[in-house]
Motif scaffolding. Structure first.
Motif, PDB file in Angstrom:
ATOM      1  N   GLU A  73      -8.416  -8.711  -6.655  1.00 40.20           N
ATOM      2  CA  GLU A  73      -8.701  -7.312  -6.969  1.00 40.20           C
ATOM      3  C   GLU A  73      -9.576  -6.676  -5.886  1.00 40.20           C
ATOM      4  OE1 GLU A  73      -8.534  -7.953 -11.819  1.00 40.20           O
ATOM      5  OE2 GLU A  73     -10.444  -7.660 -10.771  1.00 40.20           O
ATOM      6  N   ALA A  74     -10.494  -7.459  -5.325  1.00 43.28           N
ATOM      7  CA  ALA A  74     -11.342  -6.928  -4.253  1.00 43.28           C
ATOM      8  C   ALA A  74     -10.500  -6.596  -3.024  1.00 43.28           C
ATOM      9  CB  ALA A  74     -12.416  -7.945  -3.891  1.00 43.28           C
ATOM     10  N   GLY A  75      -9.548  -7.452  -2.698  1.00 45.87           N
ATOM     11  CA  GLY A  75      -8.673  -7.176  -1.564  1.00 45.87           C
ATOM     12  C   GLY A  75      -7.820  -5.946  -1.796  1.00 45.87           C
ATOM     13  N   LEU A  76      -7.279  -5.788  -3.004  1.00 45.02           N
ATOM     14  CA  LEU A  76      -6.472  -4.605  -3.314  1.00 45.02           C
ATOM     15  C   LEU A  76      -7.322  -3.345  -3.282  1.00 45.02           C
ATOM     16  CD1 LEU A  76      -4.321  -6.052  -6.259  1.00 45.02           C
ATOM     17  CD2 LEU A  76      -3.668  -5.763  -3.855  1.00 45.02           C
ATOM     18  N   ALA A  77      -8.591  -3.472  -3.720  1.00 49.70           N
ATOM     19  CA  ALA A  77      -9.481  -2.312  -3.695  1.00 49.70           C
ATOM     20  C   ALA A  77      -9.790  -1.873  -2.268  1.00 49.70           C
ATOM     21  CB  ALA A  77     -10.778  -2.648  -4.435  1.00 49.70           C
ATOM     22  N   LEU A  78      -9.724  -2.808  -1.331  1.00 48.53           N
ATOM     23  CA  LEU A  78      -9.965  -2.473   0.075  1.00 48.53           C
ATOM     24  C   LEU A  78      -8.743  -1.858   0.746  1.00 48.53           C
ATOM     25  CD1 LEU A  78     -11.986  -5.616   1.210  1.00 48.53           C
ATOM     26  CD2 LEU A  78     -12.856  -3.303   0.848  1.00 48.53           C
ATOM     27  N   GLY A  79      -7.635  -1.763   0.018  1.00 49.02           N
ATOM     28  CA  GLY A  79      -6.437  -1.154   0.560  1.00 49.02           C
ATOM     29  C   GLY A  79      -5.413  -2.132   1.083  1.00 49.02           C
ATOM     30  N   LEU A  80      -5.625  -3.447   0.870  1.00 45.66           N
ATOM     31  CA  LEU A  80      -4.645  -4.432   1.322  1.00 45.66           C
ATOM     32  C   LEU A  80      -3.435  -4.420   0.398  1.00 45.66           C
ATOM     33  CD1 LEU A  80      -6.966  -7.491   2.111  1.00 45.66           C
ATOM     34  CD2 LEU A  80      -6.033  -5.837   3.724  1.00 45.66           C
ATOM     35  N   THR A  81      -2.286  -4.744   0.953  1.00 45.44           N
ATOM     36  CA  THR A  81      -1.099  -4.913   0.119  1.00 45.44           C
ATOM     37  C   THR A  81      -1.223  -6.225  -0.638  1.00 45.44           C
ATOM     38  OG1 THR A  81       0.085  -6.093   1.853  1.00 45.44           O
ATOM     39  CG2 THR A  81       0.264  -3.681   1.847  1.00 45.44           C
ATOM     40  N   PRO A  82      -0.459  -6.404  -1.735  1.00 43.76           N
ATOM     41  CA  PRO A  82      -0.546  -7.673  -2.477  1.00 43.76           C
ATOM     42  C   PRO A  82      -0.285  -8.903  -1.601  1.00 43.76           C
ATOM     43  CG  PRO A  82       0.600  -6.020  -3.775  1.00 43.76           C
ATOM     44  CD  PRO A  82       0.376  -5.411  -2.420  1.00 43.76           C
ATOM     45  N   LEU A  83       0.684  -8.794  -0.661  1.00 46.46           N
ATOM     46  CA  LEU A  83       0.986  -9.941   0.206  1.00 46.46           C
ATOM     47  C   LEU A  83      -0.169 -10.237   1.153  1.00 46.46           C
ATOM     48  CD1 LEU A  83       2.952 -12.075   1.176  1.00 46.46           C
ATOM     49  CD2 LEU A  83       3.951 -10.382   2.737  1.00 46.46           C
ATOM     50  N   LYS A  84      -0.778  -9.160   1.725  1.00 44.55           N
ATOM     51  CA  LYS A  84      -1.898  -9.383   2.628  1.00 44.55           C
ATOM     52  C   LYS A  84      -3.107  -9.934   1.884  1.00 44.55           C
ATOM     53  CE  LYS A  84      -0.865  -6.101   6.341  1.00 44.55           C
ATOM     54  NZ  LYS A  84      -1.335  -4.897   7.074  1.00 44.55           N
ATOM     55  N   ALA A  85      -3.327  -9.467   0.659  1.00 40.09           N
ATOM     56  CA  ALA A  85      -4.442 -10.000  -0.141  1.00 40.09           C
ATOM     57  C   ALA A  85      -4.249 -11.482  -0.414  1.00 40.09           C
ATOM     58  CB  ALA A  85      -4.551  -9.227  -1.450  1.00 40.09           C
ATOM     59  N   ARG A  86      -2.998 -11.857  -0.641  1.00 40.99           N
ATOM     60  CA  ARG A  86      -2.729 -13.289  -0.898  1.00 40.99           C
ATOM     61  C   ARG A  86      -2.907 -14.132   0.360  1.00 40.99           C
ATOM     62  NH1 ARG A  86       1.235 -14.213  -5.253  1.00 40.99           N
ATOM     63  NH2 ARG A  86      -0.763 -13.993  -6.273  1.00 40.99           N
ATOM     64  N   ILE A  97      -6.909 -13.463   1.799  1.00 39.76           N
ATOM     65  CA  ILE A  97      -8.066 -13.729   0.939  1.00 39.76           C
ATOM     66  C   ILE A  97      -7.856 -14.972   0.075  1.00 39.76           C
ATOM     67  CG2 ILE A  97      -9.463 -12.812  -0.951  1.00 39.76           C
ATOM     68  CD1 ILE A  97      -9.017 -10.026   0.157  1.00 39.76           C
ATOM     69  N   GLU A  98      -6.746 -15.012  -0.664  1.00 41.33           N
ATOM     70  CA  GLU A  98      -6.555 -16.098  -1.629  1.00 41.33           C
ATOM     71  C   GLU A  98      -6.137 -17.403  -0.957  1.00 41.33           C
ATOM     72  OE1 GLU A  98      -5.127 -14.328  -5.762  1.00 41.33           O
ATOM     73  OE2 GLU A  98      -3.770 -13.794  -4.137  1.00 41.33           O
ATOM     74  N   PHE A  99      -5.154 -17.320  -0.063  1.00 45.13           N
ATOM     75  CA  PHE A  99      -4.628 -18.562   0.518  1.00 45.13           C
ATOM     76  C   PHE A  99      -5.677 -19.352   1.301  1.00 45.13           C
ATOM     77  CE2 PHE A  99      -2.464 -21.011   3.804  1.00 45.13           C
ATOM     78  CZ  PHE A  99      -1.616 -21.767   3.027  1.00 45.13           C
ATOM     79  N   PRO A 100      -6.500 -18.711   2.159  1.00 40.74           N
ATOM     80  CA  PRO A 100      -7.514 -19.517   2.879  1.00 40.74           C
ATOM     81  C   PRO A 100      -8.481 -20.232   1.942  1.00 40.74           C
ATOM     82  CG  PRO A 100      -7.230 -17.380   3.929  1.00 40.74           C
ATOM     83  CD  PRO A 100      -6.475 -17.314   2.649  1.00 40.74           C
ATOM     84  N   GLN A 101      -8.881 -19.553   0.856  1.00 38.92           N
ATOM     85  CA  GLN A 101      -9.799 -20.203  -0.086  1.00 38.92           C
ATOM     86  C   GLN A 101      -9.120 -21.368  -0.805  1.00 38.92           C
ATOM     87  OE1 GLN A 101     -12.395 -17.507  -2.456  1.00 38.92           O
ATOM     88  NE2 GLN A 101     -11.200 -15.870  -1.522  1.00 38.92           N
TER      89      GLN A 101
END
Length: 307
Positions: free
Chosen positions: A162-175, A178-182
């Motif tokens: 949700e933080a990534g989407l709030a920053l304006g990232l697309t769902p794929l970029k957020a994944r 942000i999510e995949f590296p973690q």
């Protein structure tokens, strides 16, 4: 006394654990001594069974085969990690046309025994034994790693996405950003442990005809006389596998201790909640007295009384 994840054992529990550890160690030492004495009694440690290893050509042949084994493991590991990353992202796609076929393919690779997969590649694509082993190991372990990474992404708090989407990232970029590296970082010990399994499974190349370490030691033992040197070649091969696998296992444990929830993190958490202050009374009392003394000194300028 309670730790972050479990109750810290008391004096009786530590004493029982120490006694059990000593008894287990003595039992294992006894079994090992019995095995060595039995093997020695049959003459398996006699000099004439090991003199072949004075020949540098023997070590050169074994070293070349070990290099083939490591090459297979390294290339298959790269394929497995890359393929697992792709599987994990596609498996979580919101588009059914992407998610469903990926799930079917992934389950197919997970369900097929790795040896049958090697034969499948060897027969269907008419490749060499080397690439049949590499691709078989890469596909099978890629499916396992993909599921591990998917589980790591699903386990992340929703706030990360949700933080990534709030920053304006697309769902794929957020994944991906942000999510995949973690998830990859938290799943690294599991991935390394799976790569240890991959290295051991490389010995299946013996069955499909690849001249790797297990097959080479068998060939050498039969060439020099299996009845005389079969045991010694087996011990040398076992030692090589143990050294490589134990090294990778040690790396996996070190990585596990550094990942979130690992030993280092638990130590930091215990320190943060002041567990050390609860484990012993005397140091705490002394620390409190020193703290109180410093506080009083601050007020009195070192005179020992508050003005």
């Amino acid at each position: 006394m309670t730790s972050v994840l479990y109750d810290v054992p008391g004096p009786k529990a530590r004493r029982r654990s120490l006694i059990a550890s000593i008894a287990t160690g003595l039992l294992l030492a006894g079994v090992l001594a019995w095995v060595l004495l039995t093997l020695g009694g049959e003459g398996l440690f006699d000099y004439e069974r090991w003199d072949i290893f004075q020949d540098p050509l023997v070590w050169s042949a074994l070293g070349g085969a070990l290099l083939v084994t490591l090459q297979v493991a390294v290339i298959a590991s790269v394929i497995a990690v890359v393929l697992g990353s792709v599987f994990a992202v596609l498996r979580l796609s919101k588009v059914a046309l992407v998610r469903v076929p990926t799930t079917i393919v992934l389950e197919f690779f997970r369900g097929m025994p790795v040896l049958l997969m090697m034969f499948f590649i060897l027969i269907l694509f008419a490749t060499s034994q080397y690439w049949a082993v590499v691709l078989g190991l890469g596909l099978y372990n890629g499916a396992i790693i993909g599921e591990a990474l998917r589980s790591g992404i699903v386990a992340l708090p929703k706030g990360q996405r949700e933080a990534g989407l709030a920053l304006g990232l697309t769902p794929l970029k957020a994944r991906l950003l942000i999510e995949f590296p973690q998830a990859f970082r938290s799943m690294t010990p599991i991935i390394v442990a799976q790569l240890v399994v991959l290295l051991k499974d490389s010995s299946l190349g013996y069955i499909v005809g690849l001249e790797e370490l297990v097959r080479r030691q068998r060939t050498l033992a039969e060439f020099y006389g299996f009845s005389q040197y079969g045991f010694s070649f087996f011990v040398i091969t076992l030692g090589a596998f143990l050294i490589v696998n134990l090294t990778l296992s040690y790396i996996a444990r070190r990585l596990a201790s550094r990942t979130p929830g690992g030993r280092a993190t638990r130590r930091a958490a215990r320190s943060a909640i002041g567990e050390m202050a609860d484990t012993t009374v005397v140091p705490v009392q002394r620390a409190a007295e020193r703290s109180r003394h410093r506080t009083e000194s601050d007020y009195t300028g070192g005179s020992g009384s508050i003005q």
